[in-house]
Write an enzyme that holds these catalytic residues in place. Structure first.
Site, PDB file in Angstrom:
ATOM      1  N   GLY A  10     -16.827   0.771  -1.838  1.00 56.68           N
ATOM      2  CA  GLY A  10     -17.489   2.059  -1.684  1.00 56.68           C
ATOM      3  C   GLY A  10     -18.908   2.093  -2.211  1.00 56.68           C
ATOM      4  O   GLY A  10     -19.679   2.983  -1.842  1.00 56.68           O
ATOM      5  N   PHE A  11     -19.284   1.120  -3.049  1.00 57.37           N
ATOM      6  CA  PHE A  11     -20.625   1.138  -3.635  1.00 57.37           C
ATOM      7  C   PHE A  11     -21.694   1.071  -2.554  1.00 57.37           C
ATOM      8  O   PHE A  11     -22.683   1.823  -2.593  1.00 57.37           O
ATOM      9  CB  PHE A  11     -20.774  -0.037  -4.606  1.00 57.37           C
ATOM     10  CG  PHE A  11     -22.139  -0.135  -5.230  1.00 57.37           C
ATOM     11  CD1 PHE A  11     -22.470   0.670  -6.302  1.00 57.37           C
ATOM     12  CD2 PHE A  11     -23.094  -1.019  -4.736  1.00 57.37           C
ATOM     13  CE1 PHE A  11     -23.741   0.592  -6.881  1.00 57.37           C
ATOM     14  CE2 PHE A  11     -24.356  -1.103  -5.310  1.00 57.37           C
ATOM     15  CZ  PHE A  11     -24.669  -0.296  -6.379  1.00 57.37           C
ATOM     16  N   HIS A  23       0.208 -11.890   1.116  1.00 55.33           N
ATOM     17  CA  HIS A  23      -0.744 -11.018   0.416  1.00 55.33           C
ATOM     18  C   HIS A  23      -1.343 -11.694  -0.817  1.00 55.33           C
ATOM     19  O   HIS A  23      -2.542 -11.545  -1.096  1.00 55.33           O
ATOM     20  CB  HIS A  23      -0.038  -9.714   0.014  1.00 55.33           C
ATOM     21  CG  HIS A  23      -0.957  -8.564  -0.178  1.00 55.33           C
ATOM     22  ND1 HIS A  23      -0.543  -7.260  -0.103  1.00 55.33           N
ATOM     23  CD2 HIS A  23      -2.279  -8.495  -0.444  1.00 55.33           C
ATOM     24  CE1 HIS A  23      -1.570  -6.447  -0.303  1.00 55.33           C
ATOM     25  NE2 HIS A  23      -2.634  -7.183  -0.532  1.00 55.33           N
ATOM     26  N   PRO A  29     -15.788  -4.546   2.720  1.00 52.43           N
ATOM     27  CA  PRO A  29     -17.163  -4.888   3.098  1.00 52.43           C
ATOM     28  C   PRO A  29     -18.193  -3.893   2.577  1.00 52.43           C
ATOM     29  O   PRO A  29     -19.389  -4.190   2.584  1.00 52.43           O
ATOM     30  CB  PRO A  29     -17.120  -4.878   4.623  1.00 52.43           C
ATOM     31  CG  PRO A  29     -16.014  -3.944   4.967  1.00 52.43           C
ATOM     32  CD  PRO A  29     -14.983  -4.149   3.885  1.00 52.43           C
ATOM     33  N   LEU A  30     -17.736  -2.731   2.116  1.00 54.32           N
ATOM     34  CA  LEU A  30     -18.636  -1.747   1.516  1.00 54.32           C
ATOM     35  C   LEU A  30     -18.658  -1.851  -0.005  1.00 54.32           C
ATOM     36  O   LEU A  30     -19.107  -0.921  -0.689  1.00 54.32           O
ATOM     37  CB  LEU A  30     -18.247  -0.323   1.929  1.00 54.32           C
ATOM     38  CG  LEU A  30     -18.219  -0.030   3.425  1.00 54.32           C
ATOM     39  CD1 LEU A  30     -17.932   1.442   3.673  1.00 54.32           C
ATOM     40  CD2 LEU A  30     -19.527  -0.422   4.087  1.00 54.32           C
ATOM     41  N   GLY A  31     -18.184  -2.978  -0.536  1.00 51.75           N
ATOM     42  CA  GLY A  31     -18.235  -3.149  -1.986  1.00 51.75           C
ATOM     43  C   GLY A  31     -17.443  -2.105  -2.736  1.00 51.75           C
ATOM     44  O   GLY A  31     -17.928  -1.529  -3.708  1.00 51.75           O
ATOM     45  N   TYR A  86       0.826  -1.210   0.000  1.00 52.65           N
ATOM     46  CA  TYR A  86       0.000   0.000   0.000  1.00 52.65           C
ATOM     47  C   TYR A  86       0.862   1.261   0.000  1.00 52.65           C
ATOM     48  O   TYR A  86       1.563   1.562   0.962  1.00 52.65           O
ATOM     49  CB  TYR A  86      -0.921   0.027   1.212  1.00 52.65           C
ATOM     50  CG  TYR A  86      -1.854  -1.163   1.323  1.00 52.65           C
ATOM     51  CD1 TYR A  86      -2.182  -1.945   0.225  1.00 52.65           C
ATOM     52  CD2 TYR A  86      -2.407  -1.509   2.559  1.00 52.65           C
ATOM     53  CE1 TYR A  86      -3.033  -3.024   0.333  1.00 52.65           C
ATOM     54  CE2 TYR A  86      -3.261  -2.591   2.678  1.00 52.65           C
ATOM     55  CZ  TYR A  86      -3.572  -3.346   1.563  1.00 52.65           C
ATOM     56  OH  TYR A  86      -4.406  -4.414   1.691  1.00 52.65           O
TER      57      TYR A  86
END
Length: 328
Positions: free
Chosen positions: A205-206, A121, A201-203, A55
């Protein structure tokens, strides 16, 4: 904040994925804002912080190390090896010597002498997983890692790795609109006593409910290469988001809280690690363990967003070739 188990650790039921503070979704937030996100997570009772050598090509580990060094004893710190930046390019390299040198560099950036959970990873197709995990097991013996994990692996690979050294956690994408772990990985984790750490878990950001158009995505945003965010697929998925927002409104919570709460209801062995670049959003994530969902609500959500109703693959062909997870 309620807690869950990852190997020997009691961790907050919701962790913080730190990736987007330095990487992946366009221009990262300014350093003071990124630091404020980390501090907000601490204030909300979050104790699990997830980063990786990849990252920001080390920048995220350096940020996490700088901001959280004085809080080291109260947090569970996880990072990843086996994929990092070389001359500005992402490289998957699971060779034992590379893993050892990568972890030494990570420890320096993180300002610590031990990583609590060290993940592989990505599986390097040129290196048997037994060799990569064997090198990581040596790092445990040397006191440089406390527990081991794997990321984006199949049930078969997990079992092979677990035969070399106990695997405390498997980390893969899991959300209402990415159900791949339900094929085999979740069951294998449960058979072996391995926690499942759910990233995105938020797709991507979707499911946060704020992204209504892909036209404004920055040029280097990795979602531009993801089929679900191609204009035609994204437009087809938007009606799902409208209905999901209505479910959240009926429960008196945000869409982000509901998305994370759904995951928590899939099993006590699942630990979501949502990310955000805005300090004010951290509270929404931390509220998820306190949101009860009855059986009728869970059935409606399952019927609304699932592999049959979502348009587009989660990865393009090139990225798909780099992962080991089962696919529908």
């Amino acid at each position: 904040m309620k807690t869950r188990k990852i190997g020997p650790f009691d961790v907050s039921a919701v962790g913080l994925g730190c990736m987007n503070l330095s990487h992946a979704y366009g221009v990262p937030p300014p350093r003071p804002v990124a630091a404020a996100v980390l501090h907000a997570a601490l204030e909300q009772g979050i104790t699990l912080f997830d980063t990786a050598a990849l990252y920001g090509f080390g920048a995220n580990e350096a940020l996490v190390g700088e901001v959280l060094a004085t809080h080291r004893e109260r947090i569970v710190l996880t990072s990843k090896c086996g994929m990092h930046g070389v001359n500005g390019q992402r490289v998957i390299d699971g060779r034992p010597d590379t893993i050892r040198s990568s972890v030494e560099a990570s420890l320096t950036r993180l300002r610590t002498d031990v990583i609590d959970v060290l993940y592989l990873h990505r599986l390097d197709p040129a290196v048997p997983v037994e060799d990569s995990v064997g090198a990581m097991a040596q790092l445990v013996q040397q006191g440089k890692a406390r527990a081991l994990g794997l990321s984006e692996v199949s049930a078969a690979t997990l079992r092979r790795a677990h035969a070399v050294h106990p695997i405390a956690a498997v980390q893969s994408e899991y959300s209402l609109w990415t159900r791949n772990p339900e094929i085999a990985a979740l069951q294998a984790c449960r058979e072996l006593g391995t926690a499942f750490v759910a990233f995105s878990p938020l797709g991507r950001g979707f499911l946060g409910g704020k992204l209504r158009s892909v036209q404004g995505l920055e040029p280097k945003d990795i979602r531009r290469a993801m089929p679900r965010f191609a204009p035609e697929h994204f437009a087809a998925n938007l009606p799902l988001l409208d209905a999901f927002d209505q479910e959240a409104a009926s429960l008196g919570c945000t869409a982000a809280t509901l998305a994370v709460a759904w995951l928590l209801h899939q099993g006590d062995d699942i630990v979501p690690i949502p990310g955000t670049a805005r300090p004010e959003h951290v509270r929404d994530l931390a509220l998820a363990p306190r949101l009860p969902l009855d059986a009728a609500t869970l059935r409606r959500l399952d019927a609304l967003i699932n592999p049959r109703t979502v348009h587009g693959a989660r990865y393009n062909a090139a990225t798909q070739a780099e992962i080991d997870t089962e696919e529908f």
